[in-house]
Design a protein around this motif. Structure first.
Motif, PDB file in Angstrom:
ATOM      1  N   LEU A 165       2.647  -2.224  -6.389  1.00  0.00           N
ATOM      2  CA  LEU A 165       2.066  -0.986  -5.584  1.00  0.00           C
ATOM      3  C   LEU A 165       0.473  -1.302  -5.498  1.00  0.00           C
ATOM      4  CD1 LEU A 165       2.588   1.509  -3.895  1.00  0.00           C
ATOM      5  CD2 LEU A 165       2.263   2.799  -6.386  1.00  0.00           C
ATOM      6  N   TRP A 166      -0.167  -1.459  -4.714  1.00  0.00           N
ATOM      7  CA  TRP A 166      -1.733  -1.620  -4.537  1.00  0.00           C
ATOM      8  C   TRP A 166      -2.432  -0.516  -3.986  1.00  0.00           C
ATOM      9  CZ3 TRP A 166      -3.921  -4.069  -8.092  1.00  0.00           C
ATOM     10  CH2 TRP A 166      -5.357  -4.391  -8.038  1.00  0.00           C
ATOM     11  N   THR A 167      -2.891   0.502  -4.348  1.00  0.00           N
ATOM     12  CA  THR A 167      -3.401   1.782  -3.768  1.00  0.00           C
ATOM     13  C   THR A 167      -4.666   2.134  -4.295  1.00  0.00           C
ATOM     14  OG1 THR A 167      -2.731   3.982  -3.016  1.00  0.00           O
ATOM     15  CG2 THR A 167      -1.758   3.122  -5.310  1.00  0.00           C
ATOM     16  N   VAL A 168      -5.318   2.775  -3.331  1.00  0.00           N
ATOM     17  CA  VAL A 168      -6.920   3.324  -3.946  1.00  0.00           C
ATOM     18  C   VAL A 168      -6.419   4.540  -4.685  1.00  0.00           C
ATOM     19  CG1 VAL A 168      -6.773   5.249  -2.112  1.00  0.00           C
ATOM     20  CG2 VAL A 168      -9.055   4.162  -3.191  1.00  0.00           C
ATOM     21  N   ASP A 182       0.847  -1.145   0.061  1.00  0.00           N
ATOM     22  CA  ASP A 182      -0.022   0.017   0.023  1.00  0.00           C
ATOM     23  C   ASP A 182       0.836   1.198  -0.138  1.00  0.00           C
ATOM     24  OD1 ASP A 182      -2.428   1.637   0.088  1.00  0.00           O
ATOM     25  OD2 ASP A 182      -2.305   1.636   2.506  1.00  0.00           O
ATOM     26  N   PHE A 183       0.386   2.304  -0.388  1.00  0.00           N
ATOM     27  CA  PHE A 183       1.300   3.663  -0.349  1.00  0.00           C
ATOM     28  C   PHE A 183       0.931   4.392   1.076  1.00  0.00           C
ATOM     29  CE2 PHE A 183       2.269   7.965  -1.799  1.00  0.00           C
ATOM     30  CZ  PHE A 183       3.297   7.907  -2.110  1.00  0.00           C
ATOM     31  N   ASP A 199       1.278 -12.940  -2.446  1.00  0.00           N
ATOM     32  CA  ASP A 199       1.473 -13.869  -1.508  1.00  0.00           C
ATOM     33  C   ASP A 199       1.657 -13.315  -0.193  1.00  0.00           C
ATOM     34  OD1 ASP A 199       4.019 -12.706  -2.146  1.00  0.00           O
ATOM     35  OD2 ASP A 199       5.056 -14.530  -2.186  1.00  0.00           O
ATOM     36  N   LEU A 200       1.861 -11.609  -0.286  1.00  0.00           N
ATOM     37  CA  LEU A 200       2.209 -11.040   1.075  1.00  0.00           C
ATOM     38  C   LEU A 200       1.591  -9.684   0.807  1.00  0.00           C
ATOM     39  CD1 LEU A 200       3.420 -11.388   3.869  1.00  0.00           C
ATOM     40  CD2 LEU A 200       5.539 -10.352   2.464  1.00  0.00           C
ATOM     41  N   PHE A 201       0.905  -9.181   1.814  1.00  0.00           N
ATOM     42  CA  PHE A 201       0.299  -7.770   1.515  1.00  0.00           C
ATOM     43  C   PHE A 201       1.137  -7.049   2.830  1.00  0.00           C
ATOM     44  CE2 PHE A 201      -2.573 -10.325  -0.184  1.00  0.00           C
ATOM     45  CZ  PHE A 201      -3.238  -9.613  -1.512  1.00  0.00           C
ATOM     46  N   ILE A 202       1.521  -5.916   2.297  1.00  0.00           N
ATOM     47  CA  ILE A 202       2.132  -4.833   3.554  1.00  0.00           C
ATOM     48  C   ILE A 202       1.101  -3.746   3.460  1.00  0.00           C
ATOM     49  CG2 ILE A 202       4.073  -3.708   4.084  1.00  0.00           C
ATOM     50  CD1 ILE A 202       5.788  -5.546   2.585  1.00  0.00           C
ATOM     51  N   ASP A 203       0.411  -3.412   4.356  1.00  0.00           N
ATOM     52  CA  ASP A 203      -0.532  -2.426   4.674  1.00  0.00           C
ATOM     53  C   ASP A 203      -0.721  -1.923   5.920  1.00  0.00           C
ATOM     54  OD1 ASP A 203      -3.215  -0.986   4.863  1.00  0.00           O
ATOM     55  OD2 ASP A 203      -3.445  -1.916   2.766  1.00  0.00           O
TER      56      ASP A 203
END
Length: 139
Positions: free
Chosen positions: A40-43, A4-5, A87-91
């Motif tokens: 990068l997975w962000t709104v 996430d950003f 496989d892993l989410f950092i948020d």
């Protein structure tokens, strides 16, 4: 690995870009060097997304993909689930909050859960002292 950003790489100041969370980009560069593919997975979308991507690029972080599963994907999340395949989410919205980036790196590198990391850090370390000094050191 999906990252996430806002609130994760930078402090929450959306739509502005906040100050960097300490060691965030240094850790991402280490993860990339270790062979991890980062998404990068962000709104954020449009210009706000491009600002975030550029902010990362200037600091030496190039993502494998941005708001999509892989770079060749024609359109990000149109007509299907926005859930990224990672496989892993950092948020920062993790249950329990966001660990510091040093802990995140150790967890990824050593394949540890947060609980296992804490146990490892708080377990007694064997003494390097020998003989009589070991006796006094353990009291």
């Amino acid at each position: 690995m999906a990252i996430d950003f806002d609130g994760t790489l930078v402090e929450h100041r959306y739509p502005k870009i906040g100050e960097e969370v300490p060691f965030a980009t240094d850790t991402l560069k280490m993860l990339i060097k270790d062979g991890h593919r980062l998404i990068l997975w962000t709104v954020r979308e449009g210009e706000l997304l491009q600002d975030a991507v550029e902010w990362c690029r200037v600091r030496g972080v190039e993502f494998y993909a941005v708001n999509r599963d892989y770079p060749e994907e024609e359109a990000a999340h149109q007509g299907f689930s926005r859930k990224v395949k990672a496989d892993l989410f950092i948020d920062d919205r993790n249950l329990g909050g966001l660990p510091d980036w040093g802990d995140i790196y150790r967890m990824v590198r050593d394949k540890l859960t947060y609980e296992a990391l804490l146990e490892k850090e708080h377990s007694p370390q064997p003494s390097s002292k020998r003989g009589l000094w070991r006796f006094f050191n353990n009291k």
